[in-house]
Design an enzyme around this catalytic site. Structure first.
Site, PDB file in Angstrom:
ATOM      1  N   SER A 256      -0.449  -8.470  -1.193  1.00 33.15           N
ATOM      2  CA  SER A 256       0.194  -7.978  -2.401  1.00 33.15           C
ATOM      3  C   SER A 256       1.161  -9.042  -2.932  1.00 33.15           C
ATOM      4  O   SER A 256       0.733 -10.153  -3.255  1.00 33.15           O
ATOM      5  CB  SER A 256       0.897  -6.641  -2.117  1.00 33.15           C
ATOM      6  OG  SER A 256       1.335  -6.028  -3.304  1.00 33.15           O
TER       7      SER A 256
ATOM      8  N   HIS B 197      -5.132  -0.222  -2.886  1.00 35.30           N
ATOM      9  CA  HIS B 197      -4.131  -1.220  -2.519  1.00 35.30           C
ATOM     10  C   HIS B 197      -3.573  -0.992  -1.119  1.00 35.30           C
ATOM     11  O   HIS B 197      -3.199  -1.942  -0.441  1.00 35.30           O
ATOM     12  CB  HIS B 197      -2.992  -1.203  -3.548  1.00 35.30           C
ATOM     13  CG  HIS B 197      -2.094  -2.391  -3.466  1.00 35.30           C
ATOM     14  ND1 HIS B 197      -2.525  -3.670  -3.722  1.00 35.30           N
ATOM     15  CD2 HIS B 197      -0.772  -2.499  -3.143  1.00 35.30           C
ATOM     16  CE1 HIS B 197      -1.523  -4.520  -3.574  1.00 35.30           C
ATOM     17  NE2 HIS B 197      -0.452  -3.840  -3.217  1.00 35.30           N
TER      18      HIS B 197
END
Length: 326
Positions: free
Chosen positions: A169, A300
């Site tokens: 990320s 995610h």
């Protein structure tokens, strides 16, 4: 918790144990409490695969204390020289804690010194520290990370010619940013990176709530984007795109000399997979060493909540890449 708030069951983790349940019980009529472990699910496995040792130290940086954790391979011998992998957390307002982090254990357990750093922008160190990264992605946070690498590389047992970097990320952003600004790393693994802040601004599910604050987006006349964009955005789009590009790793792809592996979930709404696709395409056209792995159906957060087979695949791909290049 029971109805009298005297007995509480919590889950707890530390660097030597993934997680267990504990009973915390308050003594009647006092403020004293006791703690008793209730589960031992991992003891058998841990007996055969002892957790690696961790050293915690603080790096002095200007007015900040940068907390670092260094994980040592099993049977560590200071007379030998080991490859080092820098670990970068997400966020940027995440943090590494005194807990059991699977990829740290996997990397160190395989023979890599593993350095986990909480640069400015990390949470738990106060509001001023966490806000220091606003509008400065790839700035002082990059300097903090490199300062930690420099400090550890002064130790005789670190092989300075075998350095790797991994992040997920925001950590993926910093990984691709770093290899565009230094050639010291011989291998990089970027999980779900954001590499083009301008296109991410138009596609991420948190572009406005998160991006405008983190990237300190302002238009040509200095007006923050905090109200309907309409005419203001149309007038300032060129300047806005330019400013975001200056903080985007894709701009520095021509300078990259580090082999990089991209790992990305196809259903990621936070850092859409198009981010890795763009970077992969540009790197291939530039003749760079790059590979990309797509994880079907993964959002995610799949490294924490996804199917265990896919989480294992991520770790094995990461590990194989560092074995190959380091």
């Amino acid at each position: 918790m029971d109805s009298a708030a005297k007995r509480l069951v919590v889950t707890g983790s530390d660097p030597t144990n993934p997680s267990d349940a504990y009973l915390i019980e308050r003594s009647a009529g006092t403020d004293q409490s006791s703690r008793r472990r209730l589960t031992d699910h991992n003891d058998g496995w841990l007996a055969q695969h002892p957790p690696v040792l961790m050293e915690k130290f603080v790096l002095q940086r200007e007015d900040w204390d940068i907390e670092c954790r260094l994980y040592y391979p099993p049977g560590f011998d200071p007379a030998k020289r080991y490859p080092l992998v820098l670990e970068i957390h997400g966020g940027p307002n995440g943090a590494f804690y005194d807990s059991f982090v699977p990829w740290h254990q996997v990397l160190a357990g395989t023979g890599f010194l593993t350095l986990a750093v909480n640069p400015r922008g990390s949470s738990t160190y106060g509001e001023e520290f966490v806000n220091a990264v606003l509008g400065d992605w790839g700035g002082d946070d990059y300097s903090d990370l490199m300062a930690a690498v420099d400090a550890v590389c002064q130790r005789d047992y670190v092989d300075n010619d075998r350095l790797g970097v991994h992040g997920y990320s925001y950590g993926g952003y910093m990984t691709t940013w770093m290899i565009g600004h230094t050639d010291r790393f011989r291998a990089a693994v970027a999980g779900a990176p954001c590499i083009d802040l301008w296109t991410m601004y138009g596609t991420s599910d948190i572009a406005t709530s998160f991006g405008e604050t983190q990237w300190a987006i302002r238009l040509a006349g200095g007006m923050p984007i905090s109200r309907p964009l309409a005419g203001e955005l149309a007038q300032g789009v060129d300047t806005l795109a330019f400013r975001l590009l200056q903080r985007s790793p894709i701009k520095f792809a021509p300078q990259v000399e580090t082999p990089v592996l991209l790992l990305h979930g196809e259903s990621d709404a936070r850092c859409p997979i198009g981010q890795s696709e763009q970077y992969f395409q540009v790197m291939k056209r530039l003749g760079k060493e790059v590979e990309m792995v797509r994880f079907p159906g993964c959002g995610h957060g799949f490294l924490r909540t996804g199917h265990v087979a896919l989480r294992q695949e991520y770790l094995e791909r990461m590990l194989d890449w560092f074995r190959r290049w380091l």
